[in-house]
Design a protein around this motif. Sequence first.
Motif, PDB file in Angstrom:
ATOM      1  N   ARG A   1       0.827  -1.207   0.000  1.00  0.00           N
ATOM      2  CA  ARG A   1       0.000   0.000   0.000  1.00  0.00           C
ATOM      3  C   ARG A   1       0.863   1.259   0.000  1.00  0.00           C
ATOM      4  NH1 ARG A   1      -5.600  -0.612   1.830  1.00  0.00           N
ATOM      5  NH2 ARG A   1      -5.398   1.523   2.589  1.00  0.00           N
ATOM      6  N   ALA A   2       1.956   1.251   0.755  1.00  0.00           N
ATOM      7  CA  ALA A   2       2.861   2.404   0.782  1.00  0.00           C
ATOM      8  C   ALA A   2       3.498   2.613  -0.591  1.00  0.00           C
ATOM      9  CB  ALA A   2       3.943   2.200   1.843  1.00  0.00           C
ATOM     10  N   GLU A   3       3.861   1.530  -1.258  1.00  0.00           N
ATOM     11  CA  GLU A   3       4.433   1.622  -2.604  1.00  0.00           C
ATOM     12  C   GLU A   3       3.411   2.193  -3.588  1.00  0.00           C
ATOM     13  OE1 GLU A   3       6.043  -1.428  -6.020  1.00  0.00           O
ATOM     14  OE2 GLU A   3       6.205  -2.037  -3.928  1.00  0.00           O
ATOM     15  N   ALA A   4       2.154   1.766  -3.486  1.00  0.00           N
ATOM     16  CA  ALA A   4       1.101   2.274  -4.374  1.00  0.00           C
ATOM     17  C   ALA A   4       0.861   3.761  -4.122  1.00  0.00           C
ATOM     18  CB  ALA A   4      -0.187   1.485  -4.166  1.00  0.00           C
ATOM     19  N   ARG A   5       0.855   4.182  -2.855  1.00  0.00           N
ATOM     20  CA  ARG A   5       0.662   5.609  -2.551  1.00  0.00           C
ATOM     21  C   ARG A   5       1.800   6.445  -3.135  1.00  0.00           C
ATOM     22  NH1 ARG A   5      -0.754   3.756   2.846  1.00  0.00           N
ATOM     23  NH2 ARG A   5      -3.011   3.697   2.982  1.00  0.00           N
ATOM     24  N   GLU A   6       3.033   5.943  -3.026  1.00  0.00           N
ATOM     25  CA  GLU A   6       4.184   6.662  -3.572  1.00  0.00           C
ATOM     26  C   GLU A   6       4.096   6.750  -5.101  1.00  0.00           C
ATOM     27  OE1 GLU A   6       7.376   8.913  -3.880  1.00  0.00           O
ATOM     28  OE2 GLU A   6       6.450   8.345  -1.984  1.00  0.00           O
ATOM     29  N   ALA A   7       3.636   5.681  -5.738  1.00  0.00           N
ATOM     30  CA  ALA A   7       3.473   5.694  -7.198  1.00  0.00           C
ATOM     31  C   ALA A   7       2.421   6.717  -7.613  1.00  0.00           C
ATOM     32  CB  ALA A   7       3.095   4.300  -7.696  1.00  0.00           C
ATOM     33  N   LEU A   8       1.329   6.802  -6.871  1.00  0.00           N
ATOM     34  CA  LEU A   8       0.289   7.798  -7.172  1.00  0.00           C
ATOM     35  C   LEU A   8       0.814   9.214  -6.997  1.00  0.00           C
ATOM     36  CD1 LEU A   8      -2.887   6.147  -5.623  1.00  0.00           C
ATOM     37  CD2 LEU A   8      -2.433   6.586  -8.032  1.00  0.00           C
ATOM     38  N   ARG A   9       1.621   9.418  -5.939  1.00  0.00           N
ATOM     39  CA  ARG A   9       2.194  10.744  -5.710  1.00  0.00           C
ATOM     40  C   ARG A   9       3.140  11.144  -6.839  1.00  0.00           C
ATOM     41  NH1 ARG A   9       4.236   9.437  -0.508  1.00  0.00           N
ATOM     42  NH2 ARG A   9       2.323   8.721   0.406  1.00  0.00           N
ATOM     43  N   SER A  10       3.823  10.168  -7.414  1.00  0.00           N
ATOM     44  CA  SER A  10       4.777  10.476  -8.482  1.00  0.00           C
ATOM     45  C   SER A  10       4.098  10.584  -9.846  1.00  0.00           C
ATOM     46  CB  SER A  10       5.874   9.420  -8.535  1.00  0.00           C
ATOM     47  OG  SER A  10       5.342   8.165  -8.914  1.00  0.00           O
ATOM     48  N   GLY A  11       2.761  10.368  -9.904  1.00  0.00           N
ATOM     49  CA  GLY A  11       2.022  10.588 -11.143  1.00  0.00           C
ATOM     50  C   GLY A  11       1.633   9.335 -11.894  1.00  0.00           C
TER      51      GLY A  11
END
Length: 125
Positions: free
Chosen positions: A76-86
Amino acid sequence: MNAKTLIAAVLSAGFAAGAFAQEATIFEIPATSELSRAEVKAQIRNADRAVLYAGEATVFADAAPTTAGRTRAEVRAEAREALRSGFSFGGEATLFPQETFASVRTREEVRAEAIQHLRSQRSGS
């Protein structure tokens, strides 16, 4: 009915008939398969595992396989970071990587070239 109206009606009918034209090619698709059910299932089992079949779209698995043993919180943390990066998850759109190209000319050179081109177009040369 005068001659002009009659000629216009005949020509209109002729052009309208062309709108209903069909392709003359006839594709003959065999009604039965040449392979047995067992052969088709064997082909599916032996298919390339790098290609994942997902509904109407085929997705090629270019990324390295995910490692087992990650916790739900890590994923989930990896997915949130991916969303933040666009990064965008889902949808049918294809995501192409952003390509950057190094220019060999400066902005001023490009601008001067465009102005020169416009001036030459206005002068008619």
